[in-house]
Motif scaffolding. Structure first.
Motif, PDB file in Angstrom:
ATOM      1  N   ILE A  88       1.430  -5.213  -3.154  1.00 29.73           N
ATOM      2  CA  ILE A  88       0.293  -4.308  -3.411  1.00 29.73           C
ATOM      3  C   ILE A  88      -0.348  -4.526  -4.776  1.00 29.73           C
ATOM      4  O   ILE A  88      -1.296  -3.829  -5.132  1.00 29.73           O
TER       5      ILE A  88
ATOM      6  N   ASP B  76      -2.379  -6.638  -6.075  1.00 27.65           N
ATOM      7  CA  ASP B  76      -3.796  -7.012  -6.190  1.00 27.65           C
ATOM      8  C   ASP B  76      -4.745  -5.932  -5.675  1.00 27.65           C
ATOM      9  O   ASP B  76      -5.963  -6.120  -5.675  1.00 27.65           O
ATOM     10  N   ILE B  77      -4.187  -4.802  -5.246  1.00 26.59           N
ATOM     11  CA  ILE B  77      -5.001  -3.709  -4.708  1.00 26.59           C
ATOM     12  C   ILE B  77      -5.395  -2.762  -5.837  1.00 26.59           C
ATOM     13  O   ILE B  77      -4.568  -2.411  -6.683  1.00 26.59           O
ATOM     14  N   ASP B  78      -6.622  -2.345  -5.853  1.00 25.04           N
ATOM     15  CA  ASP B  78      -7.079  -1.367  -6.840  1.00 25.04           C
ATOM     16  C   ASP B  78      -6.817   0.031  -6.288  1.00 25.04           C
ATOM     17  O   ASP B  78      -7.390   0.423  -5.269  1.00 25.04           O
TER      18      ASP B  78
ATOM     19  N   ASP C 158      -5.671   6.566  -1.912  1.00 21.25           N
ATOM     20  CA  ASP C 158      -5.909   5.127  -1.804  1.00 21.25           C
ATOM     21  C   ASP C 158      -4.823   4.428  -0.984  1.00 21.25           C
ATOM     22  O   ASP C 158      -5.121   3.549  -0.180  1.00 21.25           O
ATOM     23  N   LEU C 159      -3.565   4.804  -1.213  1.00 21.94           N
ATOM     24  CA  LEU C 159      -2.451   4.120  -0.563  1.00 21.94           C
ATOM     25  C   LEU C 159      -1.457   5.102   0.038  1.00 21.94           C
ATOM     26  O   LEU C 159      -1.096   6.095  -0.610  1.00 21.94           O
TER      27      LEU C 159
ATOM     28  N   ASP D 130      -7.165   4.454   2.002  1.00 22.00           N
ATOM     29  CA  ASP D 130      -7.842   3.167   2.065  1.00 22.00           C
ATOM     30  C   ASP D 130      -6.934   2.114   2.695  1.00 22.00           C
ATOM     31  O   ASP D 130      -7.404   1.227   3.403  1.00 22.00           O
ATOM     32  N   ARG D 131      -5.617   2.214   2.450  1.00 15.52           N
ATOM     33  CA  ARG D 131      -4.670   1.226   2.967  1.00 15.52           C
ATOM     34  C   ARG D 131      -3.313   1.872   3.207  1.00 15.52           C
ATOM     35  O   ARG D 131      -2.909   2.803   2.500  1.00 15.52           O
TER      36      ARG D 131
ATOM     37  N   SER E  83       0.812  -3.921   6.771  1.00 14.76           N
ATOM     38  CA  SER E  83      -0.178  -3.702   5.711  1.00 14.76           C
ATOM     39  C   SER E  83      -1.547  -3.748   6.356  1.00 14.76           C
ATOM     40  O   SER E  83      -1.936  -4.754   6.950  1.00 14.76           O
TER      41      SER E  83
ATOM     42  N   LYS F 112      -5.782  -2.255   6.051  1.00 11.08           N
ATOM     43  CA  LYS F 112      -6.866  -1.526   5.396  1.00 11.08           C
ATOM     44  C   LYS F 112      -7.575  -0.718   6.466  1.00 11.08           C
ATOM     45  O   LYS F 112      -7.960  -1.256   7.498  1.00 11.08           O
TER      46      LYS F 112
END
Length: 256
Positions: free
Chosen positions: A33, A35-37, A110-111, A184-185, A253, A255
């Protein structure tokens, strides 16, 4: 095996020290994770594990995290550990069942994350009408399921309708929660547990994986993307790490 092998042997502390093992699994999560903002996280049913907290610590996370677990004694164990690992994060512990926790989440997420949660959720769903707290052993954080859980699983696995009903409830609860939170994910792992395999509970691994596969069928999952990330992690020539933890087959995983 998946991953890379640049080091001859796995550190023995991986077996003897839970915190060191959790930190290593945290490295895996950080690679998945990293690289995920993201600024807001929901963690589902950590038990007494700090793997995702270790991951977020490695990523210097300073946002908001909701930690959901239905066992208050487990959350009591986690509170000081999470605050130590994530001193600048805003942490809210929610002591409720997943389907009841949604009302405690006050912002866009977000997550949604869950590390190896499906086997425990099957046990919890099957056990919910009994008085004893079957997960009390988890506060001690041993690598061996309690005798009570082992005996309970040996009995209930004979009841196929109960197992299938429990699995369906877990699937529906997770899917319903994800749809309501609308993150978001979503990232989940459910690799085969060596502790379950070593204690005659390997069929619990299989039932948990069955739920993971059904969840994958509900969402668009990019297996090659997550495998590329997992392949960057050291496997130490260890079969469990190389074939299970670092195998995208045992991860979801997506999105949303």
């Amino acid at each position: 095996m998946f991953g890379i092998n640049n080091i001859a042997k796995m550190p023995p502390e991986f077996i003897t020290d839970n915190d060191i093992w959790d930190s290593f699994v945290g490295d895996i999560w950080a690679k998945v994770i990293g690289d995920i903002d993201f600024k807001s996280v929901v963690e589902i049913a950590p038990g007494s594990s700090i793997k995702i907290a270790c991951c977020l610590s490695k990523l210097n996370f300073t946002g908001d995290i909701y930690v959901i677990d239905s066992d208050s004694s487990v959350l009591d164990v986690l509170r000081p550990k999470y605050k130590d690992l994530l001193p600048r994060a805003n942490i809210k512990f929610i002591n409720k069942l997943l389907k009841e926790a949604i009302n405690e989440i006050e912002q866009p997420i977000d997550l949604v994350l869950g590390n190896h949660i499906l086997d425990d959720m099957i046990i919890g769903e099957s056990y919910q009408n009994m008085d004893s707290n079957i997960f009390a052993w988890a506060t001690e954080y041993t690598n061996i399921p309690s005798q009570e859980i082992q005996e309970f699983w040996r009995e209930i696995k004979k009841d196929k309708p109960l197992i299938e009903s429990s699995k369906m409830s877990v699937l529906n609860d997770l899917n319903g929660f994800i749809k309501k939170v609308n993150p978001d994910r979503v990232v989940l792992s459910q690799y085969p547990s060596s502790a379950l395999y070593d204690n005659d509970m390997s069929d619990l691994n299989s039932n948990a994986y069955d739920i993971l596969e059904k969840l994958k069928a509900m969402y668009q999952v990019n297996q090659s993307e997550i495998q590329n990330s997992l392949n960057e992690i050291e496997n130490f020539g260890n079969k469990h790490i190389g074939e299970n933890l670092l195998n995208a087959r045992y991860w979801l995983s997506c999105k949303l």
